[in-house]
Design an enzyme around this catalytic site. Structure first.
Site, mmCIF file in Angstrom:
data_model
loop_
_atom_site.group_PDB
_atom_site.id
_atom_site.type_symbol
_atom_site.label_atom_id
_atom_site.label_comp_id
_atom_site.label_asym_id
_atom_site.label_seq_id
_atom_site.Cartn_x
_atom_site.Cartn_y
_atom_site.Cartn_z
ATOM 1 C CD GLU A 91 -3.120 0.381 -10.208
ATOM 2 O OE1 GLU A 91 -3.384 1.554 -9.935
ATOM 3 O OE2 GLU A 91 -2.378 0.042 -11.158
ATOM 4 C CG ASP A 92 -8.171 0.050 -10.621
ATOM 5 O OD1 ASP A 92 -7.319 0.333 -9.761
ATOM 6 O OD2 ASP A 92 -8.301 0.683 -11.684
#
Length: 738
Positions: A91-92
């Site tokens: 996600e990051d």
């Protein structure tokens, strides 16, 4: 607290936390396990090296902490620890799911994918991003429950470290926690984590209340410790004499539970009596643990008088979370009622660690429990992942937190259902087809309607009929997600059939007014009737809620060139998707009151300003008629408490989907088989339901009254016309009283 570690100190702290993770895990790791965990840790450190948390700490502190909760408090193994370390990587950071799968295999890849949030949605989609993320997470129950367990650990650490966040973020995250994560933790048997999530949720949603109760609990701690010691001294000698190995400890009621009790019972902190319980945890073998529990029960009740109405036996019949324990309430020292919980060390571990401990013991003993049943039942409710995400999450929540009742099948088998479940819920719990064709039920030998609410101990036999079909009214009283999902699916199938028939009807009706059904005409009709899709249009034509008169009005306006000019200016562009989009929307266009769903005059209450679709109730005022309030209106509790006799049930409906009761009076010349012909015509007419049929004959002439459910006036008219065609029928009239 200000964060100010140097880079060297930070690196030492990261290494220390990583070593703590390995030391405190639930299991001993093989060399391969350690190698894989080390690889995941190094990738997480590298991926998050430039990220910081709001506190100023390195971001890697968070995945390590989540992995530690997964290992220590939930007791999951290597795969889960690796997934927890990597849960934010995709996600990051620059890493992709393909990278994770390549490095750690398909299982870790699937779990990490389940933990990765949906970051954006199609802008045309009027959908809650948060609800979609909840749905994505919940759907993983079908594949791997570890996704949800790691997500709960992730949420717990975020809640513990939320002080640095702005207030609006704290409120949002706390509300989500109380809404879905705490109930999920409860349902998976993670009682300690559930309690912590609830307390932290209260800390940020009602900080003053939280601080006040916490302070009072701290002040009374010494007094409670002395009381537990006093209680223990009474029974220790007897337990020692019987050769038990045991520990006795106190369990304080959580801050959140105390607050909840204060609200539901309308009492102050001092009036909450059961603020703590005493727990006796004993060593035993699997064979003897049930016998030993009742032996300890006997010892406790030899010393203290029990309250017979407060005995809870979850050893003979465990909760569907897997929870096993014997709870009794006794009159303890100083004349105080105190709850005593008796459980073996095995039961205690399942109660503390929930899902993971349950399966650790299950593998040893192959014991089935309610947790397996619940996971199987919940998978049923996840079968239909389409439709509205908010409805999906609401339906799922029906299976959480619900108190349980236990009812018997005709053969004596026991079924667990949520409290307030009806005979229809029971029918769907037996089998989908039994639910679909459920006509009534025998409860303890007596005939009852499908809406009858069941109680623990009831024996239920379902009565079915091949002519029975689900209706929208069923959704008003079923409480299980399984039943709601199955009913909604069946209604959607019916809608499709009605829409297909409606399309054919529309082609014929438009030909009569010299219009061909083209894509452009469909879009004009959808726009004219303020609908969303072509299926909405065809459905409403099929069930008769759009009639000939309305179509003629449309044709007249269409032929008016001036109106047409302006319509073309503002009309949406023709969109081929409208023709095939699979949807029939709810149009809350009518408010009905009471059991008979009457339409009455009303005003909206200004205190909560309800809008169509809100859950509401009616309140009969003295001078201002009926006012409708939302069920969560600030004044709702006060009105229900003080003026219950002036409250009337109310709900918004889509009149095109609602069934209404109508009475037909028929008159004619009697002949053999007349009643059969009438009922045949009615049952063949768009599945109209007959509620009562009363026919009497006199010298060859008969008169009868039929009470039935119809969708609308058009359907009733069509039915009347069909009955008139029966040989011997002279008159068919609609009347308003039986």
């Amino acid at each position: 607290m200000t964060y100010n570690l140097s880079t060297e100190e930070e690196n030492k702290e990261i290494t220390k936390r990583y070593k703590d993770l390995l030391k405190g895990a639930y299991q001993s790791f093989t060399a391969t396990d350690k190698k894989e965990i080390r690889k995941a840790f190094e990738i997480a450190v590298e991926a998050h090296k430039n990220q910081r948390r709001k506190t100023g700490e390195p971001y890697i502190f968070h995945p390590i902490a989540v992995a530690k909760i997964v290992a220590y408090e939930i007791g999951l193994g290597t795969t889960s620890i690796i997934s927890a370390l990597l849960h934010d990587v995709v996600e990051d950071t620059e890493y992709t799911l393909e990278d994770i799968e390549r490095l750690f295999g398909e299982t870790v890849g699937r779990i990490v994918n389940g933990l990765t949030k949906i970051s954006h949605l199609n802008k045309d989609n009027d959908t809650s991003l948060q609800a979609e993320n909840f749905r994505k997470m919940l759907l993983t129950l079908n594949d791997d429950v570890r996704v949800i367990l790691i997500k709960i650990a992730d949420r717990l650490h975020n809640m513990k470290t939320m002080d640095a966040m702005p207030v609006h973020k704290q409120l949002k995250i706390s509300s989500e926690t109380l809404y879905i994560y705490a109930p999920l933790a409860h349902r998976l048997g993670l009682y300690n984590i559930k309690t912590e999530l609830e307390n932290l949720g209260l800390k940020y949603t009602e900080p003053d209340v939280y601080d006040d109760i916490k302070q009072k609990i701290t002040q009374s701690k010494d007094e409670q410790d002395k009381y537990i010691e006093s209680f223990s001294n009474f029974i220790k000698k007897s337990l020692d004499k019987e050769g038990f190995k045991y520990i006795i400890k106190g369990r304080r009621k959580s801050i959140y539970s105390i607050r909840k009790k204060m609200l539901t019972q309308g009492v102050s902190y001092d009036e909450v009596y059961d603020k703590f319980a005493i727990r006796i945890i004993y060593e035993s073998t699997l064979k003897d643990e049930k016998f030993d529990a009742w032996k300890i029960y006997s010892i406790v009740t030899d010393h203290f008088r029990p309250n017979p109405s407060r005995l809870r036996d979850w050893i003979s019949q465990p909760k569907s979370t897997g929870y096993e324990s014997l709870h009794i309430t006794v009159m303890g020292p100083q004349g105080k009622w105190v709850e005593v919980q008796i459980r073996s060390a095995r039961m205690d571990e399942i109660a503390e660690k929930g899902y993971a401990a349950h399966y650790r013991y299950k593998n040893q003993n192959e014991r089935e429990s309610g947790l397996d049943d619940w996971l199987n039942r919940i998978k049923d409710s996840l079968e239909n992942p389409n439709g509205n995400a908010i409805d999906f999450v609401e339906d799922f929540k029906l299976n959480l937190y619900a108190k349980e009742i236990f009812v018997f099948t005709p053969n004596g088998d026991l079924k667990a259902l949520p409290k307030n479940a009806t005979a229809l819920d029971f029918a769907f719990a037996i089998h989908t087809q039994v639910g679909m064709s459920c006509r009534g039920a025998k409860i303890n030998g007596k005939l009852k309607p499908i809406s009858h609410v069941l109680n623990s101990g009831d024996q239920v036999e379902i009565i079915t009929s091949k002519n029975q079909k689900p209706s929208f009214g069923w959704l008003d009283f079923v409480v299980t997600a399984r039943a709601r999902t199955r009913i909604k699916n069946a209604l959607r199938e019916d809608e499709k059939l009605i829409a297909q028939e409606g399309k054919e009807i529309l082609i014929r009706k438009l030909k009569h007014i010299k219009i061909n059904l083209t894509e452009k005409v469909v879009n004009e009709l959808v726009s004219y009737f303020k609908l969303n899709t072509s299926k909405d249009l065809f459905f409403r034509i099929g069930n008769g809620s759009i009639d000939n008169k309305q179509l003629k009005e449309f044709a007249a306006k269409r032929n008016n060139t001036i109106v047409n000019f302006f319509k073309n200016r503002i009309k949406r562009n023709p969109n081929t998707e409208l023709i095939n989009k699979d949807e029939v929307t709810e149009k809350y266009d009518s408010l009905v009151f009471g059991k008979d769903e009457e339409q009455l005059d009303y005003k909206k209450a200004p205190c909560c300003n309800p809008i169509p679709g809100d859950k509401v109730f009616g309140f009969i005022t003295i001078n201002d008629g009926i006012k409708i309030h939302k069920t969560d209106c600030p004044n709702a509790v006060s009105l229900r408490s003080n003026y219950a006799y002036r409250i009337i049930p109310a709900k918004w409906i889509d009149s095109t989907k609602q069934e209404f009761k109508a009475i037909l009076k028929i008159h004619g010349i009697d002949h053999v088989g007349m009643v059969n012909e009438i009922t045949q015509v009615i049952s063949n007419n768009m599945n109209v339901n007959i509620h009562s049929l009363n026919i009497s004959g006199n010298d060859g002439i008969f008169e009868g009254k039929i009470l039935l459910s119809v969708k609308n006036k058009t359907q009733l008219q069509k039915l009347s016309d069909s009955i008139k065609k029966i040989e011997g029928i002279d008159k068919v009239d609609r009347i308003y009283k039986l």
